[in-house]
Design an enzyme around this catalytic site. Structure first.
Site, PDB file in Angstrom:
ATOM      1  N   GLU A 110       0.828  -1.206   0.000  1.00 38.86           N
ATOM      2  CA  GLU A 110       0.000   0.000   0.000  1.00 38.86           C
ATOM      3  C   GLU A 110       0.862   1.255   0.000  1.00 38.86           C
ATOM      4  OE1 GLU A 110      -4.182  -0.839   2.034  1.00 38.86           O
ATOM      5  OE2 GLU A 110      -2.536  -1.375   3.380  1.00 38.86           O
ATOM      6  N   GLU A 130      -4.031  -9.552   3.325  1.00 42.08           N
ATOM      7  CA  GLU A 130      -4.805  -9.296   4.538  1.00 42.08           C
ATOM      8  C   GLU A 130      -5.949 -10.269   4.771  1.00 42.08           C
ATOM      9  OE1 GLU A 130      -2.790  -5.289   3.810  1.00 42.08           O
ATOM     10  OE2 GLU A 130      -3.537  -6.974   2.624  1.00 42.08           O
TER      11      GLU A 130
END
Length: 259
Positions: A110, A130
């Site tokens: 990210e 995730e």
């Protein structure tokens, strides 16, 4: 003095290194605070025109959120400007290059996606894993990946959490260049040098026009309003706006002042 982030300056280039190699440069809140402060300083320093973000060692850019730290019950907190003070930092008009020298997983990816360019070593691995630990990439990874490579390709990574190597990342379109292992930082410096040959105000105006243009209701609005964005106005009113054409006419390299 920073404990987890190293900042070095080479002329107008700032190099920011995440320095937690013992945990694959995973980021806990104290490290995130330091990274945010380093980016604040870069943004505010008129003498610094381009920055590179990388990780210490040759194994990882960043493994993302330090889950072991989180699981220990230590105090956690969120930053206003997103993970690492980067993923929700929408007002940085100066170029930021990610030199990915190993794994970039979860929030590590990210952060890389929040940079303007990604230079990856051949041993780089990318993923948003995730969901495999009951989480979701909500620090911008889902949104940026979809915008940068298209919904179907992004879903192929997001819904599986699978690992993508450097060559596939290049073919998918979220990596700009792949270089031999150990050469990501050097290649990022070469790319930064190319940027530094340009007017820093022109670079900021260009970045701001592109990023803000995505939020305009139409292409016509983006083109029309782009001339009135703050970075564009600063470019028009600068000494560099005169220096560039003058240097061209005199057949010499321009001497950029950044003002």
């Amino acid at each position: 003095m920073s404990e987890f982030i190293i900042v070095a300056r080479e002329g107008a280039l700032t190099i920011v290194t995440i320095n937690r190699p013992e945990v694959m440069n995973a980021m806990h809140p104290p490290a995130q605070d330091e990274l945010s402060a380093a980016l604040d300083a870069f943004a505010a320093d008129d003498s610094q025109w381009v920055a590179i973000l990388t990780g210490a060692g040759d194994r990882a850019f960043s493994a993302g959120n330090d889950l072991k730290y989180q699981a220990s019950g230590a105090r956690m907190w969120r930053l206003d400007k997103g993970f690492g003070g980067l993923t929700s930092r929408f007002d940085l008009d100066k170029p930021l290059i990610a030199a990915v020298n190993g794994i970039a997983m979860g929030a590590g990816l990210e952060m890389a996606l929040a940079c303007d360019l990604i230079i990856a070593s051949e041993n780089a691995k990318f993923a948003l894993p995730e969901p495999k630990v009951g989480l979701a990439a909500l620090a911008g990874g889902i949104q940026r990946l979809g915008r940068q490579i298209g919904a179907k390709r992004a879903m192929g990574m997001i819904l599986t959490g699978r690992h993508v190597d450097a060559r596939e990342a290049l073919s998918l379109g979220f990596v700009n260049e792949v270089v031999p292992a150990g050469e990501a930082l050097a290649a990022a410096k070469r790319r930064a040098a190319q940027i530094l040959e340009c007017s820093p105000l022109s670079i900021r105006a260009s970045k701001q026009a592109m990023m803000r243009g995505f939020d305009e209701p139409s292409l016509a609005d983006a083109i029309r309003n782009g001339r009135e964005y703050p970075a564009s106005r600063a470019m028009y009113e600068s000494q560099d706006y005169i220096e560039g054409p003058k240097a061209f006419a005199e057949k010499r390299k321009p001497k950029w002042l950044g003002r």
